[in-house]
Scaffold this motif. Structure first.
Motif, short mmCIF file in Angstrom:
data_model
loop_
_atom_site.label_atom_id
_atom_site.label_comp_id
_atom_site.label_asym_id
_atom_site.label_seq_id
_atom_site.Cartn_x
_atom_site.Cartn_y
_atom_site.Cartn_z
N CYS A 8 -50.63 3.68 133.60
CA CYS A 8 -49.25 3.88 132.96
C CYS A 8 -49.16 3.94 131.73
CB CYS A 8 -48.28 3.18 133.82
SG CYS A 8 -48.38 1.47 133.43
N GLU A 9 -48.05 4.71 131.26
CA GLU A 9 -47.90 4.82 129.86
C GLU A 9 -47.27 3.38 129.33
OE1 GLU A 9 -47.29 6.13 126.08
OE2 GLU A 9 -48.49 6.97 127.55
N ASN A 10 -46.33 2.71 130.28
CA ASN A 10 -45.84 1.65 129.61
C ASN A 10 -45.72 0.60 130.84
OD1 ASN A 10 -45.29 2.47 126.76
ND2 ASN A 10 -43.31 3.31 127.68
N LEU A 11 -45.76 -0.39 130.58
CA LEU A 11 -46.13 -1.69 131.78
C LEU A 11 -44.91 -2.74 131.33
CD1 LEU A 11 -46.50 -2.85 134.27
CD2 LEU A 11 -48.69 -3.98 133.34
N LYS A 12 -43.61 -2.69 131.43
CA LYS A 12 -42.76 -3.70 130.98
C LYS A 12 -41.91 -4.39 132.20
CE LYS A 12 -41.80 -0.96 126.77
NZ LYS A 12 -40.97 -0.32 126.10
N ASP A 13 -41.62 -4.20 133.01
CA ASP A 13 -40.94 -4.51 134.16
C ASP A 13 -41.53 -6.20 134.41
OD1 ASP A 13 -38.89 -4.73 136.53
OD2 ASP A 13 -40.75 -5.09 137.74
N GLU A 14 -41.01 -7.19 134.21
CA GLU A 14 -41.23 -8.36 134.06
C GLU A 14 -41.57 -9.04 135.46
OE1 GLU A 14 -37.98 -11.05 132.43
OE2 GLU A 14 -38.07 -10.12 130.61
N MET A 62 -44.70 9.96 140.17
CA MET A 62 -44.50 11.34 139.27
C MET A 62 -43.64 11.02 138.09
SD MET A 62 -45.85 13.65 140.75
CE MET A 62 -47.17 12.46 141.38
N SER A 63 -43.25 9.38 138.14
CA SER A 63 -42.87 8.85 136.79
C SER A 63 -43.31 7.70 136.63
CB SER A 63 -41.19 9.09 136.91
OG SER A 63 -40.60 8.42 135.76
N GLY A 64 -43.36 7.20 135.11
CA GLY A 64 -43.93 5.82 135.26
C GLY A 64 -42.79 4.72 134.76
N GLN A 65 -41.25 5.34 135.36
CA GLN A 65 -40.19 4.54 134.86
C GLN A 65 -39.84 3.12 135.70
OE1 GLN A 65 -37.79 4.57 132.42
NE2 GLN A 65 -39.25 6.05 131.74
N PRO A 66 -40.49 3.37 137.15
CA PRO A 66 -40.48 2.11 137.93
C PRO A 66 -41.32 1.07 137.37
CG PRO A 66 -40.44 4.10 139.35
CD PRO A 66 -40.85 4.45 137.92
#
Length: 783
Positions: free
Chosen positions: A61-67, A132-136
């Protein structure tokens, strides 16, 4: 008299036959793909998905931020699960790297769209999830479309992950927070089953699909032609550009699909052809399912395209979005009631006679925000108003100035009359006798002039007709001439009296001067005669003074000084009483002492006698010299002076020189006094002649000579000397408008303000004459 007020108007317009441009019309249903895709994954489901891993876990994924997700991955790693993370920018993933490095193998530097999660990929229980999105993975509150991968698709995606992980990343973290350059796969180059998930390859892979495109959502990625269908979200920026038959809109969230007989695709919500795109070329089973879902979604989409529509064809409460303005949602009402902003008419005639529909035509065309079959309008029609910044026209000030000028001219005449009166009242009593007759004739004339001034003051320049102005102008000119003549006559008579007085004063002064000069002449003649009479005595006194001073100087000379003086060849030898005795010879050397002594005494006696006789002769000589010196007259004294050298004279005989000088000065003074007296007498004779001449020239009687014409007296009275300038009246060339109306000006335009309908007809004539526009006063009209 009817006051002008705004018109309150109501009218209805039928818009049913108005045709609308291309638009999207809303229906009750809407597109729904939730039953066609495997999952609509919120973040919390992803955590559960990751928690099911037992051997391996691969996340890209582009960003992995969910704690919560990061914590779950940490827990899985601590339980022995081998975890591989492929992330984007290292700075954007600092928290994940800080927590998971050393526990997971992390690589960064691969830009990605969408996300991939592979669980236990080497086992028979392998699972693959494509988001389809990396937001989750950024926030658990976010959700995304997802697809469970088939077995082959899982293997394909695993190889794509390995290719990107080992060959496209630029940095890796083996130990906690220790970054190092990435190394190649230990087995060499990774071979993939396809390339569409790699960096910068998707555009080429979609070529055939786009060339034969049949349907799409979100975007057609530049596909040519317009035979393919397109389902867009209402927030899409593509609507205005793509609007046509075959395009529909949905208020719901829709996945990004490309449908073609060359293959169907599920793409990330935001596709980036330069990055890695976690997309999926659908299998036959997946395609069949999504094709059916697309057909249903297209038919049920909330917003259907309509190229041409009349307002009357739209139902009550129908909602519309125009193709060129899709962001605005409009509603069609049956009847709307609208209160328009007040309409300002351009002319008073338009306000009085124009139909309200015609006046409101500029603001009653159909509007997207006010769609309706019928609209009832309520509007206030205003007359043309005078601009707020308008000021009274300069014509008022010009006429006011003319009125002030007229009154000022009369004030000048009033002041002139007062000044003349004061001048006449202030005439000294000694002058009144000269102009008594003139002053007696002034009374009736002054009264008449003052009455004319009062009449002219009570007349108004502004309200008069041009003919009246000319008549009163002539009366003013006549009045000015009379007052000016009165002032000039007063000046002339006063000048005549003052000159007569001065003539008499001058005559008396000349006579007094003549008498004084005659007395002075007598005195000067007497003084000269007395000096000439006393000249001999004065000369004698000078001579006596000389003789006395000469004798005194001679008396003061010492015997030595007298002895040294040579005068009349006198010598001491001439005054010896007897011949000088001979001096005996000295005794011979052989004479006895007695004889020597006797001879010595004889010698001594002879010498003493000789000295005595010489001394007596010297004293006698000195006496005779002193007496001769004292007896000298002036001629003898000067002769004696000539025989003595000048240097010796100045040094030893300066006292005698002073005596001679004093005598000379005394005689000269006598002559000088006589000469000065004669000169004074001559001057007195001249003064006598001049005094007599001045008296004769003054004349025996007064003759008045009028002074040269001058406007100084008129200016003193407050009148202008130039009568031509007085008669130039600065009356404006334009007449004021009718009373009750007001002429105003704003910038370069004139406005004629009327207040009631009875003023209109006359105002039209005044407005044409004054080049003004007829308007109303806003404040008084709306009062």
């Amino acid at each position: 008299m009817t006051r002008i007020v705004p018109r309150q108007e109501q009218f209805r317009i039928d818009y049913q036959n108005e045709h609308l441009p291309a638009l999207f019309s809303k229906q009750e249903s809407d597109a729904d793909f939730s039953n066609s895709l495997d999952s609509f994954y919120p973040g919390k489901l992803i955590v559960e998905y990751v928690s099911g891993s037992r051997l391996t876990l691969l996340i890209a994924c582009e960003n992995l931020k969910d704690e919560s997700l990061i914590q779950t991955i940490k827990e899985q790693a601590e339980q022995g699960v081998r975890i591989y993370l492929l992330l984007g920018d290292k700075n954007a993933n600092k928290a994940a790297i800080d927590t998971l490095s050393g526990r997971c193998l992390i690589r960064t530097g691969v830009s990605q769209q969408g996300a991939l999660i592979l669980v236990d990929h080497t086992t028979t229980q392998a699972q693959g999830l494509l988001l389809m999105s990396g937001q989750p993975l950024v926030s658990a509150d976010q959700s995304a479309w997802g697809m469970q991968l088939e077995s082959q698709q899982t293997d394909d995606s695993f190889r794509s992950f390995c290719k990107l992980f080992w060959e496209h990343s630029n940095e890796e973290y083996l130990q906690q927070n220790q970054q190092q350059s990435s190394v190649q796969h230990p087995d060499g180059v990774v071979v993939t089953n396809h390339s569409h998930q790699l960096c910068g390859t998707l555009n080429d892979c979609l070529g055939d699909t786009l060339e034969h495109l049949q349907a799409a959502t979100h975007s057609g990625f530049g596909a040519s032609g317009d035979s393919w269908r397109l389902l867009l979200g209402t927030q899409s920026s593509e609507i205005s550009k793509q609007a046509r038959t075959g395009v529909v809109l949905s208020d719901n969230r829709i996945p990004s699909l490309l449908l073609s007989n060359e293959g169907n695709w599920l793409l990330p919500d935001q596709t980036d052809f330069s990055a890695a795109n976690w997309c999926l070329k659908l299998s036959t089973q997946q395609s069949h399912k999504l094709e059916q879902a697309y057909e249903q979604a297209f038919e049920e989409a909330a917003w259907q395209y309509q190229a041409k529509t009349a307002i009357g064809e739209c139902d009550y409460q129908q909602r519309l979005r125009f193709a060129d303005q899709p962001g605005l949602e409009c509603v069609v009402e049956d009847v709307r009631e609208i209160e328009l902003e007040g309409i300002s008419t351009q002319s008073i005639d338009s306000f009085l006679s124009d139909d309200v529909k015609q006046l409101a035509s500029g603001v009653t065309a159909w509007q997207r925000s006010q769609l309706a079959h019928f609209i009832d309008y309520d509007v206030v029609v205003h007359p043309p108003y005078c601009p707020e910044g308008a000021k009274p026209d300069a014509l008022y000030q010009a006429w006011k100035s003319s009125e002030q000028d007229w009154q000022q001219r009369l004030e000048v005449l009033t002041t002139a009359q007062s000044n003349i009166d004061q001048q006449q009242d202030g005439i000294a009593d000694k002058l009144r006798g000269f102009i008594k007759g003139f002053l007696l004739g002034q009374g009736q004339s002054v009264k008449s002039l003052n009455q004319e001034i009062d009449v002219l003051k009570n007349w108004s320049v502004i309200t008069a007709t041009p003919a009246e102005r000319e008549q009163y102008r002539q009366r003013l000119e006549s009045l000015q001439d009379k007052i000016r003549r009165r002032g000039a006559d007063t000046e002339r008579e006063l000048d005549k009296a003052e000159k007569n007085q001065r003539w008499e004063q001058r005559r008396d002064a000349l006579k007094a001067d003549q008498s004084k000069v005659n007395e002075l002449l007598k005195q000067k003649l007497s003084d000269l005669e007395q000096l000439e009479k006393n000249k001999a005595e004065a000369t004698s006194q000078v001579e006596r003074k000389f003789s006395d001073s000469w004798v005194a100087v001679a008396e003061k000379l010492t015997e030595q000084q007298v002895n040294e003086i040579e005068i009349n060849d006198l010598k001491p030898e001439q005054f010896l009483a007897e011949a000088l005795p001979e001096i005996p010879l000295a005794a011979p050397k052989d004479a006895d002492e007695l004889e020597k002594q006797a001879r010595q005494e004889a010698i001594q006696q002879a010498k003493s006698r000789r000295e005595e006789l010489k001394q007596q002769a010297r004293q006698a000589c000195i006496k005779i010299k002193r007496e001769a010196l004292q007896a000298m007259d002036v001629r003898q004294a000067n002769n004696w002076k000539t025989v003595i050298k000048e240097k010796v004279w100045k040094k030893h005989y300066s006292a005698f020189e002073r005596c001679l000088a004093d005598r000379e000065q005394g005689l000269k003074k006598i002559e000088r006094d006589i000469q000065e007296a004669q000169k004074t007498l001559d001057n007195s004779k001249v003064d006598q002649e001049q005094a007599e001449k001045a008296l004769n020239e003054h004349g025996a009687s007064f003759v008045y000579l009028q002074k040269q014409a001058s406007d100084a007296f008129a200016k003193q009275l407050g009148l202008k000397g130039n009568t031509a300038a007085e008669n130039q009246f600065p009356w404006p060339s334009e007449e004021l408008p009718a009373e009750g109306t007001e002429l105003r000006k704003y910038q370069q335009n004139r406005y004629l303000v009327v207040f009631d309908t009875d003023q209109i007809n006359q105002a039209r004539q005044d407005a044409e004459r004054l080049n003004a526009k007829i308007v109303c006063d806003k404040e008084s009209t709306n009062a």
